[in-house]
Design a protein around this motif. Structure first.
Motif, short mmCIF file in Angstrom:
data_model
loop_
_atom_site.label_atom_id
_atom_site.label_comp_id
_atom_site.label_asym_id
_atom_site.label_seq_id
_atom_site.Cartn_x
_atom_site.Cartn_y
_atom_site.Cartn_z
N LEU A 96 0.81 -1.21 0.00
CA LEU A 96 0.00 0.00 0.00
C LEU A 96 0.85 1.27 0.00
N PHE A 97 2.15 1.14 0.20
CA PHE A 97 3.02 2.32 0.22
C PHE A 97 3.13 2.91 -1.18
N ALA A 98 3.37 4.25 -1.22
CA ALA A 98 3.56 4.92 -2.50
C ALA A 98 4.88 4.49 -3.12
N LYS A 99 4.86 4.31 -4.42
CA LYS A 99 6.04 3.87 -5.14
C LYS A 99 6.59 5.02 -5.98
N GLU A 100 7.76 4.81 -6.50
CA GLU A 100 8.40 5.83 -7.31
C GLU A 100 7.59 6.05 -8.58
N GLY A 101 7.26 7.31 -8.82
CA GLY A 101 6.40 7.66 -9.95
C GLY A 101 5.02 8.09 -9.52
N ASP A 102 4.57 7.71 -8.33
CA ASP A 102 3.26 8.12 -7.82
C ASP A 102 3.32 9.58 -7.37
N PRO A 103 2.20 10.31 -7.46
CA PRO A 103 2.23 11.73 -7.03
C PRO A 103 2.48 11.89 -5.53
N TYR A 105 4.58 10.06 -3.83
CA TYR A 105 5.92 9.60 -3.47
C TYR A 105 6.83 10.78 -3.10
N GLU A 106 6.77 11.83 -3.88
CA GLU A 106 7.53 13.05 -3.59
C GLU A 106 6.55 14.23 -3.66
N PRO A 107 5.86 14.50 -2.55
CA PRO A 107 4.88 15.60 -2.57
C PRO A 107 5.56 16.95 -2.78
#
Length: 267
Positions: A96-103, A105-107
């Protein structure tokens, strides 16, 4: 040890007396000592021991002050309580964690970081991961924002400042004298009495703050004749009014083209 200017305490006197008694007992126990003196000292020791039960002969309450403290009680090891609920892992939530490429992941940050970064220590970016603004960067950002606000207010004030079309400004500018560095307690009547010796005065205007109503420390005096204003301009500079030396000048706002006051970067 007690200084010659400070009297010795009772404990210091007692300690010195005991040391002297011990030294005297050692000297009497040596071979060749006077037997009569040794017997007398032994008799005094037995007398002291019979009074208080101690070889020093001190009273019981005083001996309690020098008695050692009782030993600390023994405590067994504290038993650790078992947790009511057991610990479990998080492996089932890793997906369920955000992965690289998700919005997420790096807010995006509200305040973008300056580029290049300002580090007092050049090794800082190699030793730590700094994602927020540093103290130095925040201070510089506040200074730039304050300078931008001041420049904006200055530009707005320069555009709006036009004394020739100000309805509140009245009178002939060539007969008006500017008086600065006034005391905040000065009044119109006091100012008129001080400056009417140079000629008849038509109007005295003390400038006040429009928001607070307090005096701003300067005024405009309009004379009946232009020659009287020139005499006041030449002779009244440095005159004391209410204990303060004032400065005088002609009204430059309506007589000198392009002139601006000091608050608008003029002078």
């Amino acid at each position: 040890t007690a200084s010659p200017h400070c009297p010795a305490t009772y404990g210091q006197k007692l300690q010195s007396a005991l040391q002297g008694s011990c030294l005297l007992s050692r000297n009497m126990s040596r071979p060749g000592a006077n037997p009569a003196l040794v017997a007398k000292l032994e008799q005094e020791r037995q007398l002291r021991a019979g009074i208080s039960g101690h070889k020093t002969g001190l009273p019981k309450k005083l001996l309690e002050l020098f008695a050692p403290l009782p030993p600390l009680p023994f405590k067994e090891n504290i038993r650790k309580r078992k947790p009511k609920t057991g610990y479990s892992g998080i492996a089932q939530y890793v997906s369920l964690f955000a992965k690289e490429g998700d919005p997420e992941y790096e807010p995006k940050q509200d305040n973008p970081l300056p580029e290049p970064r300002l580090f007092r220590n050049p090794e800082m970016p190699l030793q730590a991961r700094v994602e927020g603004p540093l103290k130095l960067e925040r201070v510089i950002a506040k200074r730039k924002a304050a300078a931008a606000r001041a420049a904006k207010a200055l530009a707005k004030g320069s555009d709006e400042w036009d004394p020739t079309h100000n309805p509140q400004v009245e009178g002939d500018p060539f007969k008006t004298l500017f008086v600065g560095r006034l005391s905040f307690d000065v009044t119109d009547k006091k100012l008129q009495r001080e400056f009417e010796e140079y000629g008849p005065i038509k109007n005295v205007t003390l400038v006040h703050n429009t928001k607070s109503g307090k005096a701003r420390g300067y005024a405009f005096i309009e004379y009946e004749h232009k020659e009287d204003m020139k005499n006041a301009y030449k002779l009244a500079d440095g005159r004391k009014v209410e204990g303060k030396r004032v400065t005088v000048d002609v009204e430059r706002g309506r007589t000198v083209p392009g002139w601006k006051p000091r608050r608008l970067a003029g002078g």
